[in-house]
Design a protein around this motif. Sequence first.
Motif, PDB file in Angstrom:
ATOM      1  N   SER A 494       0.841  -1.201   0.000  1.00 46.95           N
ATOM      2  CA  SER A 494       0.000   0.000   0.000  1.00 46.95           C
ATOM      3  C   SER A 494       0.876   1.251   0.000  1.00 46.95           C
ATOM      4  O   SER A 494       2.103   1.161   0.085  1.00 46.95           O
ATOM      5  CB  SER A 494      -0.896  -0.024   1.228  1.00 46.95           C
ATOM      6  N   LEU A 495       0.231   2.397  -0.036  1.00 48.81           N
ATOM      7  CA  LEU A 495       0.998   3.653  -0.042  1.00 48.81           C
ATOM      8  C   LEU A 495       0.880   4.445   1.260  1.00 48.81           C
ATOM      9  O   LEU A 495       1.914   4.922   1.755  1.00 48.81           O
ATOM     10  CB  LEU A 495       0.564   4.533  -1.216  1.00 48.81           C
ATOM     11  N   PRO A 496      -0.313   4.625   1.845  1.00 45.71           N
ATOM     12  CA  PRO A 496      -0.428   5.590   2.946  1.00 45.71           C
ATOM     13  C   PRO A 496       0.551   5.347   4.087  1.00 45.71           C
ATOM     14  O   PRO A 496       1.330   6.236   4.438  1.00 45.71           O
ATOM     15  CB  PRO A 496      -1.882   5.437   3.400  1.00 45.71           C
ATOM     16  N   ARG A 933      -0.504  17.210  -4.056  1.00 43.54           N
ATOM     17  CA  ARG A 933      -0.014  16.301  -5.105  1.00 43.54           C
ATOM     18  C   ARG A 933      -0.478  14.873  -4.836  1.00 43.54           C
ATOM     19  O   ARG A 933      -0.762  14.113  -5.764  1.00 43.54           O
ATOM     20  CB  ARG A 933       1.513  16.338  -5.146  1.00 43.54           C
ATOM     21  N   LEU A 934      -0.498  14.535  -3.530  1.00 48.60           N
ATOM     22  CA  LEU A 934      -0.983  13.197  -3.189  1.00 48.60           C
ATOM     23  C   LEU A 934      -2.443  13.043  -3.609  1.00 48.60           C
ATOM     24  O   LEU A 934      -2.858  11.981  -4.064  1.00 48.60           O
ATOM     25  CB  LEU A 934      -0.827  12.939  -1.683  1.00 48.60           C
ATOM     26  N   ARG A 935      -3.195  14.121  -3.462  1.00 46.01           N
ATOM     27  CA  ARG A 935      -4.581  14.091  -3.954  1.00 46.01           C
ATOM     28  C   ARG A 935      -4.577  13.912  -5.466  1.00 46.01           C
ATOM     29  O   ARG A 935      -5.397  13.190  -6.029  1.00 46.01           O
ATOM     30  CB  ARG A 935      -5.299  15.396  -3.603  1.00 46.01           C
ATOM     31  N   GLY A 936      -3.615  14.577  -6.095  1.00 42.75           N
ATOM     32  CA  GLY A 936      -3.515  14.471  -7.537  1.00 42.75           C
ATOM     33  C   GLY A 936      -3.186  13.056  -7.985  1.00 42.75           C
ATOM     34  O   GLY A 936      -3.567  12.617  -9.069  1.00 42.75           O
ATOM     35  N   LEU A 937      -2.469  12.342  -7.125  1.00 41.96           N
ATOM     36  CA  LEU A 937      -2.128  10.953  -7.449  1.00 41.96           C
ATOM     37  C   LEU A 937      -3.325  10.023  -7.283  1.00 41.96           C
ATOM     38  O   LEU A 937      -3.275   8.874  -7.692  1.00 41.96           O
ATOM     39  CB  LEU A 937      -1.010  10.458  -6.529  1.00 41.96           C
ATOM     40  N   GLY A 938      -4.343  10.526  -6.632  1.00 44.47           N
ATOM     41  CA  GLY A 938      -5.522   9.694  -6.446  1.00 44.47           C
ATOM     42  C   GLY A 938      -5.712   9.230  -5.020  1.00 44.47           C
ATOM     43  O   GLY A 938      -6.564   8.372  -4.762  1.00 44.47           O
ATOM     44  N   MET A 939      -4.959   9.761  -4.085  1.00 42.28           N
ATOM     45  CA  MET A 939      -5.157   9.375  -2.689  1.00 42.28           C
ATOM     46  C   MET A 939      -6.415  10.043  -2.162  1.00 42.28           C
ATOM     47  O   MET A 939      -6.663  11.225  -2.431  1.00 42.28           O
ATOM     48  CB  MET A 939      -3.961   9.783  -1.826  1.00 42.28           C
ATOM     49  N   THR A 940      -7.203   9.316  -1.412  1.00 49.16           N
ATOM     50  CA  THR A 940      -8.397   9.909  -0.811  1.00 49.16           C
ATOM     51  C   THR A 940      -7.968  10.730   0.412  1.00 49.16           C
ATOM     52  O   THR A 940      -6.844  10.597   0.909  1.00 49.16           O
ATOM     53  CB  THR A 940      -9.377   8.825  -0.353  1.00 49.16           C
ATOM     54  N   ARG A 941      -8.913  11.541   0.873  1.00 44.73           N
ATOM     55  CA  ARG A 941      -8.592  12.349   2.059  1.00 44.73           C
ATOM     56  C   ARG A 941      -8.281  11.437   3.249  1.00 44.73           C
ATOM     57  O   ARG A 941      -7.426  11.744   4.076  1.00 44.73           O
ATOM     58  CB  ARG A 941      -9.768  13.249   2.408  1.00 44.73           C
ATOM     59  N   ARG A 942      -9.015  10.303   3.330  1.00 49.37           N
ATOM     60  CA  ARG A 942      -8.775   9.394   4.457  1.00 49.37           C
ATOM     61  C   ARG A 942      -7.345   8.854   4.396  1.00 49.37           C
ATOM     62  O   ARG A 942      -6.653   8.752   5.402  1.00 49.37           O
ATOM     63  CB  ARG A 942      -9.790   8.246   4.401  1.00 49.37           C
ATOM     64  N   GLU A 943      -6.929   8.500   3.194  1.00 45.75           N
ATOM     65  CA  GLU A 943      -5.566   7.968   3.059  1.00 45.75           C
ATOM     66  C   GLU A 943      -4.524   9.038   3.385  1.00 45.75           C
ATOM     67  O   GLU A 943      -3.490   8.745   3.988  1.00 45.75           O
ATOM     68  CB  GLU A 943      -5.373   7.438   1.633  1.00 45.75           C
ATOM     69  N   ALA A1028      -7.307  21.003  -5.066  1.00 45.59           N
ATOM     70  CA  ALA A1028      -6.709  21.412  -6.337  1.00 45.59           C
ATOM     71  C   ALA A1028      -6.199  22.830  -6.322  1.00 45.59           C
ATOM     72  O   ALA A1028      -5.374  23.201  -7.161  1.00 45.59           O
ATOM     73  CB  ALA A1028      -7.739  21.242  -7.432  1.00 45.59           C
TER      74      ALA A1028
ATOM     75  N   LEU B  56      -9.917  18.066 -10.806  1.00 40.81           N
ATOM     76  CA  LEU B  56      -9.319  18.876  -9.738  1.00 40.81           C
ATOM     77  C   LEU B  56     -10.148  20.134  -9.492  1.00 40.81           C
ATOM     78  O   LEU B  56      -9.971  20.813  -8.492  1.00 40.81           O
ATOM     79  CB  LEU B  56      -7.879  19.275 -10.100  1.00 40.81           C
ATOM     80  N   SER B  80     -11.148  10.554  -6.762  1.00 42.17           N
ATOM     81  CA  SER B  80      -9.887   9.920  -6.387  1.00 42.17           C
ATOM     82  C   SER B  80      -9.679   8.646  -7.189  1.00 42.17           C
ATOM     83  O   SER B  80      -8.577   8.375  -7.693  1.00 42.17           O
ATOM     84  CB  SER B  80      -9.883   9.588  -4.890  1.00 42.17           C
ATOM     85  N   ARG B  83      -8.703   9.472 -10.748  1.00 48.36           N
ATOM     86  CA  ARG B  83      -7.302   9.864 -10.894  1.00 48.36           C
ATOM     87  C   ARG B  83      -6.377   8.661 -10.684  1.00 48.36           C
ATOM     88  O   ARG B  83      -5.274   8.613 -11.178  1.00 48.36           O
ATOM     89  CB  ARG B  83      -6.962  10.969  -9.897  1.00 48.36           C
ATOM     90  N   ARG B 111       1.422   1.421  -5.824  1.00 45.54           N
ATOM     91  CA  ARG B 111       1.123   1.092  -4.421  1.00 45.54           C
ATOM     92  C   ARG B 111      -0.336   1.413  -4.121  1.00 45.54           C
ATOM     93  O   ARG B 111      -1.019   0.663  -3.416  1.00 45.54           O
ATOM     94  CB  ARG B 111       2.026   1.887  -3.485  1.00 45.54           C
TER      95      ARG B 111
END
Lengths: 1035, 223
Positions: A494-496, A933-943, A1028, B56, B80, B83, B111
């Motif tokens: 995983s990432l977070p 940027r993490l949001r831009g990568l597709g991470m949710t706010r929770r993550e 954004a 965005l 999310s 993206r 990941r």
Amino acid sequence: MTGLLLGRARAQWQLLAVLVAIVSLGATLLGTCALLVTRTADRALEVAASRSTAEDAQVTAYNVTVLGADAAGVAADTRDLLTSSLAPFEVRTDGRASSVLRALSKDSAGYLSAVQDLPASAELATGRWPSAPGEGVVLETTARQLGVTTGSRVRLGPELSRDPAPALTVTIVGVVRPLVGTGWDRDPLAGAGFDPAYRDTSSLRDSRAYGPFLVGWDDLLATGSTLDRLEITAVPDLSAPRLADLDAVTANVRTADRRLARVLGERVRIERVASQLPSVLQSSRHQQQVTNAAVLAVAVLGAVLTATALSLAGRLTTDLRAAESALLSSFGAGRGQLAGVAAIEAAALALLATALAIPASSLLHTALTHLPPLGGAGLASAPTITAAQVLTIAAGAAALAVMLIVSGLRAAPATDERTRRDLLARSGADILLVALAAGGWWQLRAQPTGDAGGPDVVRVLAPALLLIAGAALALRLAPPALALADRLARRANSLPLPLAAFEAARRPQATAAGLLVTLACASATFGIALDATWERSQRDQAALAVGTDLTLALTQPPTAGQGAAVAAATGGTVSPAVDRGVAVGQWLGGAGAAPRLVAVDTDRAGALLRGRLDNGRTWAQVGAKLAAPAGAEGLPLTGTPTLTGTASSGAHLSVTPELLLEDATGLRTTCATAPVTLDARPHRLGACVPPSGVRVIAVAVPVTGDAISWDATATSDIVITLTIPGTTPASAKWTATSAAPSAEQLTDPAVTTGRSGLRMTGTVQLGGPPEAARTLVATAFEDPGPVPVAVSAGFAHDLGVRVGGRLDLTIGLTAVPITVADLVPAVPSAPGGAALLADLDTLSRALAVRGDLGSPVDAWWVGDPVHTELTGLHLGTAVTRAGETDRLTAGPVPAGLPAVLRLLVPAAALLLLAGVLLHVTCDLQARALEVARLRGLGMTRREIRSTLLGQHMVVLLPLWAAGAAVGALSTWIVAPLLVRSETGAAPVPDVVPMWPWPAQAGLLTALLAAALIAVTSVVLVQSRRADAAHLRVAS
Amino acid sequence: MTLLTVRKITRTFGEKETAVHALQDVSFDVEAGTMVALVGRSGSGKTTLLNVIGGLDRPDTGTVHVDGVEVTALDEDGLSLLRREKVSYVFQTFGLIPVLSAAENVGAPLRLARTPAAERERRVALLLDLVGLGDHAGQRPGELSGGQQQRVAIARALAASPRLLIADEPTGQLDADTGRSVMALLRGVVESEGVTALISTHDPIMMALADRVIRINDGRITE
């Protein structure tokens, strides 16, 4: 520049408010400590002085041999000198005087005495107090011995001295009983009223002395009698003392002796002024210095914590203003100009913080003095502002502001990687810190145990140095631990959370932030632990110093039946006790302190004795090794005994019998009578009027007479019959011995019991050394042999003895063999000294078989008392373990220490939280774009929240744990060295480091929860803002 | 096949007198597997349009469909997911995470997709080789040049095999030579990976490399 500063202040008011808050917090802590070591410390000394007993405060002048013509003048001059020495306090004076002996008959003498305020020292049995010249009263024993009653006229002949004053007659108007504890120990006959062999300073031979004949004070001074002793006691009223007055009085009392000699000149032979007041006040000052050292140590810790927080704030401020500084530099602003702006801003901060800290510290100090323990110690005070407080706050705020400038001026690293120079500097600083901490620890250990000096630099700085060094070393452990987390995170899918680990491990962590968290956590836990350690030590010291739950030190020898009265008054386990100086072998003691012998009923040691033992042992176990085998049965005494004796060979011999009586509580008292001639006639021993329930357990009959001389060669067989009213148990077994010295001068001692009492026989050598005892001793028990004793470990080491070793113990003039049955760290009531513990019954038997029937008992010890108020008994001074504990833990002088330690804990917690908030906020603000940027990568706010929380907790948790570990380690290493006794010496028993788990768990949980809440709050806000917008702006 | 459909998009910032109409009634389609250059002056609305397409930013009116998904109707979690699976970005400022190495940056989207470690490592190596940075896998952004960082950003954008790659002025912070090489790389990966690319640029070379050029002026398409 002013415009820039004002504009920046408006824009960054939140940051500036945090800075002001931190500086104000540190300055407030310093100001409060300044008030504690000045105003409260002075007040504590005043309160301590106001609580001193009359015995501690009084000043007594002793004059020896004053001619009658000078008596009144000497008394007045002495009184004036004492009164002036104690000015400006109100002074109450008392006097006590005794004349030299005057002849009563051919071989007896008497003396006059006067006691000012006599009704406070004695109670009337019959008659009235003397009110006119020539009137007097006598003690009951004197009246009985002389056969005088109210109305008798007693002629006191000329003085037995050179230039004797003429005879005079005293009309007895009353018979009195002396009150215990009212100074009768300073009477020539100690209030006994009679002594068969007394010798005063003016006589060359022993005489049978009777007295005192108590007359009025003015009457005595007017009789022209030469005063053997004249004492004037002045008691100052210290109910509301000022420290300056106490200091002046101390100085005056110290020189009073010299001044009295100057004033009295040749009118007295010897003069001396004695008082415990200077030493009592000096002792309070020593204790206050010990307390002040602890307060200053906490102030240093607080200052270090604040400085660390400010260092963090300075770095974060620099980071936040990096762009602004670059812009100003691009406009041509030099480093000096930037420093000037920073200095102006810091000065403004310092001024604002000072303005806030002055009232804040006054209010905090006031609140502190109203809370336990200061409030309970009578140190509550109204808000006040002192020069010392203001100066301390201003200096502290200025120093902290300078620190802020310095940390702000340090160039931010160009990259995230630390330079080799930075790392080297930090390593050097760490090594220096560790070296200083080690040096401080060594110095603390090396301080002499008897040191009673004031607060020294080592004691003040050592705790802070140790905690900082520990925190710095703990920070060194963080990178390897984080690197491990990094390695583990790489394997995850995983990432977070892996990203959190990467951020924690790879982002250069602010050393100041880490140091602050670790140090604050360590300081808070250390504060709680030191508080607990100190209190435990004070309790241990109090328990060992008193030795039991309640001691009643007798001012007069005990009387039969007294134990029942003490038991009824206290409701606890009661034992007569011996607590006195002795000689052990050739050892008379060192440093002015004789070895102490403590003897109690060791059958009940578990219930009686207090004080921490080693290796989990109990006093009951120790007592079991010392206890007497079985009780002595003896002969019940229900009436006045009669003695009848004969001596063969026509020798004119007499005996002075002593009876050892034991009451129901085990108290043994002696009944001494007048000499009895061995003339075959019965003689009533009238002095031995027993209370009920008393048994005779030993009898000693020293033989004297004109027939005994050095050159005589004959012997005389003596037969002595002691008729004791009451029945004689058939099973009573008695033993007879001849007492030392020169026991061979009385041979064939024997004793038999009959239905009416004892029959004692022996053969007396009429020749030989006159100092021979020639004492026939009959006891209801056998010689117990060597008395088993428990010896304090230090004393055993000094003597070179082990368990099983044999020694001789000299009590008074009687040597008793002892055997070492056990070693103990310290003997109850004799902390740190050379001391022995024995069973009182065994000791008493050993003394009795050697002819010493005098009661060694000088106290009552009570375990688990229900009541502790014993003034109504008028037996002596009572001291309780609870009272001593209260004095040591919550007395005015030591109370500052726990109070300031309890102040350290919230201060450290606040600074920790401020630091965490500041660090997390600034960190997240600086990384707002990265979060977007993490949001831009597709991470949710929770993550994202998980990542940010995880990142900060991965750092915070180890620091929190490391802080607790450093606190625990510091407690273990240094707390026992910081705790001192009230004299400044190392405490006895040894200090046991305490780690109060419930309090520590509560604190650590609260700290962690507060930090978690703070971090979570910031992360929530930050993750919500991570949208954004940041990317749009940045892109 | 149409991958991207933009219909009647309007986006206004501010209100009343201060209102700025960033996008006005913008509509166009983009075929899958093409590289489209979005060209216009600064302030013409390029970035706003890309943000709206990528989710965005939300338009005041209009719809955007990417690979059949209506972007303008998605909630936060849906965006999310979009993206993560269909749209990826290449920013002018590269947008790399400073504490991660080049390989880790590229592996970040994988990941998020919980790709097994072995497959992730294989894919990362492939992509780094594709952008010519196979030898720089362990280096962090701070240790790379601007061009290298942008290559890493492109590799990262391709990691999760997106359907649409949005690049906002990808050569804006690069010198001309580096910019050209990055553009060539983008052209190459569009062809090799079969991805659709929507790239805002001023660069004439980029325009020349694009399959199609969409011009925007004062928030309106003037193609």
